[in-house]
Design a protein around this motif. Sequence first.
Motif, PDB file in Angstrom:
ATOM      1  N   GLU A   1      18.217   7.340   4.675  1.00  0.00           N
ATOM      2  CA  GLU A   1      18.874   6.234   3.982  1.00  0.00           C
ATOM      3  C   GLU A   1      18.014   5.788   2.793  1.00  0.00           C
ATOM      4  O   GLU A   1      16.796   5.951   2.796  1.00  0.00           O
ATOM      5  N   PRO A   2      18.645   5.262   1.740  1.00  0.00           N
ATOM      6  CA  PRO A   2      17.874   4.842   0.559  1.00  0.00           C
ATOM      7  C   PRO A   2      17.049   3.592   0.828  1.00  0.00           C
ATOM      8  O   PRO A   2      17.496   2.661   1.500  1.00  0.00           O
ATOM      9  N   ASP A   3      15.813   3.591   0.319  1.00  0.00           N
ATOM     10  CA  ASP A   3      14.972   2.398   0.396  1.00  0.00           C
ATOM     11  C   ASP A   3      14.646   1.963  -1.026  1.00  0.00           C
ATOM     12  O   ASP A   3      15.162   2.516  -2.000  1.00  0.00           O
ATOM     13  N   ILE A   4      13.783   0.976  -1.182  1.00  0.00           N
ATOM     14  CA  ILE A   4      13.484   0.445  -2.497  1.00  0.00           C
ATOM     15  C   ILE A   4      12.811   1.486  -3.388  1.00  0.00           C
ATOM     16  O   ILE A   4      13.032   1.493  -4.610  1.00  0.00           O
ATOM     17  N   PHE A   5      12.020   2.390  -2.814  1.00  0.00           N
ATOM     18  CA  PHE A   5      11.373   3.376  -3.680  1.00  0.00           C
ATOM     19  C   PHE A   5      12.401   4.332  -4.258  1.00  0.00           C
ATOM     20  O   PHE A   5      12.374   4.633  -5.455  1.00  0.00           O
ATOM     21  N   HIS A   6      13.306   4.799  -3.436  1.00  0.00           N
ATOM     22  CA  HIS A   6      14.371   5.664  -3.953  1.00  0.00           C
ATOM     23  C   HIS A   6      15.201   4.926  -4.995  1.00  0.00           C
ATOM     24  O   HIS A   6      15.428   5.430  -6.096  1.00  0.00           O
TER      25      HIS A   6
ATOM     26  N   VAL B   1       4.844  -3.919  -4.510  1.00  0.00           N
ATOM     27  CA  VAL B   1       6.292  -3.814  -4.602  1.00  0.00           C
ATOM     28  C   VAL B   1       6.763  -4.666  -5.787  1.00  0.00           C
ATOM     29  O   VAL B   1       6.389  -5.838  -5.889  1.00  0.00           O
ATOM     30  N   PRO B   2       7.538  -4.104  -6.709  1.00  0.00           N
ATOM     31  CA  PRO B   2       7.961  -4.870  -7.885  1.00  0.00           C
ATOM     32  C   PRO B   2       8.863  -6.050  -7.543  1.00  0.00           C
ATOM     33  O   PRO B   2       9.556  -6.060  -6.518  1.00  0.00           O
ATOM     34  N   ILE B   3       8.837  -7.033  -8.415  1.00  0.00           N
ATOM     35  CA  ILE B   3       9.694  -8.212  -8.285  1.00  0.00           C
ATOM     36  C   ILE B   3      10.907  -8.018  -9.188  1.00  0.00           C
ATOM     37  O   ILE B   3      10.786  -7.829 -10.405  1.00  0.00           O
TER      38      ILE B   3
ATOM     39  N   ALA C   1       0.828  -1.208   0.000  1.00  0.00           N
ATOM     40  CA  ALA C   1       0.000   0.000   0.000  1.00  0.00           C
ATOM     41  C   ALA C   1       0.866   1.264   0.000  1.00  0.00           C
ATOM     42  O   ALA C   1       0.546   2.245  -0.688  1.00  0.00           O
ATOM     43  N   VAL C   2       1.959   1.249   0.746  1.00  0.00           N
ATOM     44  CA  VAL C   2       2.863   2.400   0.786  1.00  0.00           C
ATOM     45  C   VAL C   2       3.538   2.586  -0.571  1.00  0.00           C
ATOM     46  O   VAL C   2       3.673   3.713  -1.070  1.00  0.00           O
ATOM     47  N   TRP C   3       3.973   1.477  -1.189  1.00  0.00           N
ATOM     48  CA  TRP C   3       4.556   1.569  -2.540  1.00  0.00           C
ATOM     49  C   TRP C   3       3.555   2.233  -3.485  1.00  0.00           C
ATOM     50  O   TRP C   3       3.913   3.138  -4.239  1.00  0.00           O
ATOM     51  N   CYS C   4       2.321   1.779  -3.453  1.00  0.00           N
ATOM     52  CA  CYS C   4       1.276   2.303  -4.329  1.00  0.00           C
ATOM     53  C   CYS C   4       1.070   3.800  -4.093  1.00  0.00           C
ATOM     54  O   CYS C   4       0.964   4.591  -5.042  1.00  0.00           O
ATOM     55  N   LEU C   5       1.049   4.205  -2.835  1.00  0.00           N
ATOM     56  CA  LEU C   5       0.869   5.609  -2.490  1.00  0.00           C
ATOM     57  C   LEU C   5       2.017   6.461  -3.029  1.00  0.00           C
ATOM     58  O   LEU C   5       1.802   7.517  -3.643  1.00  0.00           O
ATOM     59  N   LEU C   6       3.248   6.008  -2.799  1.00  0.00           N
ATOM     60  CA  LEU C   6       4.415   6.746  -3.271  1.00  0.00           C
ATOM     61  C   LEU C   6       4.434   6.828  -4.796  1.00  0.00           C
ATOM     62  O   LEU C   6       4.705   7.888  -5.379  1.00  0.00           O
TER      63      LEU C   6
END
Length: 296
Positions: free
Chosen positions: A132-137, A76-78, A41-46
């Motif tokens: 710090e960098p996460d998957i979205f960044h 979240v992408p694979i 849900a957070v991935w989708c929002l971002l």
Amino acid sequence: MDTHQPYIIPDITIRKNDGLAHAADYTMPQPLDRYTADDHAVWCLLYERQMALLPGRVCDEFLVGLAQIELACDRVPIFEELNVRLRAATGWQIVAVHGLIPDDVFFEHLANRRFPVTWWLRERHQIDYLQEPDIFHDLFGHVPLLMNPVFADYLQAYGRGGMKAKALGALPMLARLYWYTVEFGLLKTAEGLRIYGAGIVSSKSESIHSLESTSPNRVGFDLERIMRTRYRIDTFQQTYFVIDSFEQLFTATAPDFTTIYQSLLSQPVLGAGALTEGDCILQRGDQQGWVVTGDV
């Protein structure tokens, strides 16, 4: 990438990676079973927030790459699904890592067309900012431009240069180049300035600030000038450097930097908000909100 400052592993990195091992090169299988419903849900929002914001602000090359790589917007992408398209386009691949990794390992991956992506996602209370960098960044911010052949070649050349810079003791100079191009670069187009740096692309607030604020300087790209310029990791950038094209970026960074490093060692390092007589100033910032200490 390491910022060359003493680094304390953040609590979120420790929690997210509890019980997960990594290989000698810091890679690991993407732990798909660790993603929760809230992560998706957070991935989708971002994703949706940035996609509403970026048209007219981000460069066309980013949007083309984003469409070609087909990032999922609802989960979240694979990584392996993305790698099929990425390898076919430019020969790059994504590798999962636990978070920030040592410089020499990072450069080795880039030199071999592997882009390290932090596998975990920020939590909902950190939606607007995470140092710090996460998957979205890493994924949304960086990977679409790896579908562009010129930028993909530039990043591989950067990795090869990083291995040499480490041996020459010149990593701070090369880190500044990465910061002001790959992370926080702007591109001049016929339609106006556009974003291409991943640190801006993945940030709602900096996407607006970098283009619309009167606070920062905007200065034409100059390789040696950038290598002398400190940067900010805790606030908006005080200076953004503007390229004319990705070809300009690749051409400027193609030569061996050894003599450049030697020359720059005798020149003073500049503050993040400094302007010099030789600058091509597109905008002289009014310095609103600047913090005068803490440059890296």
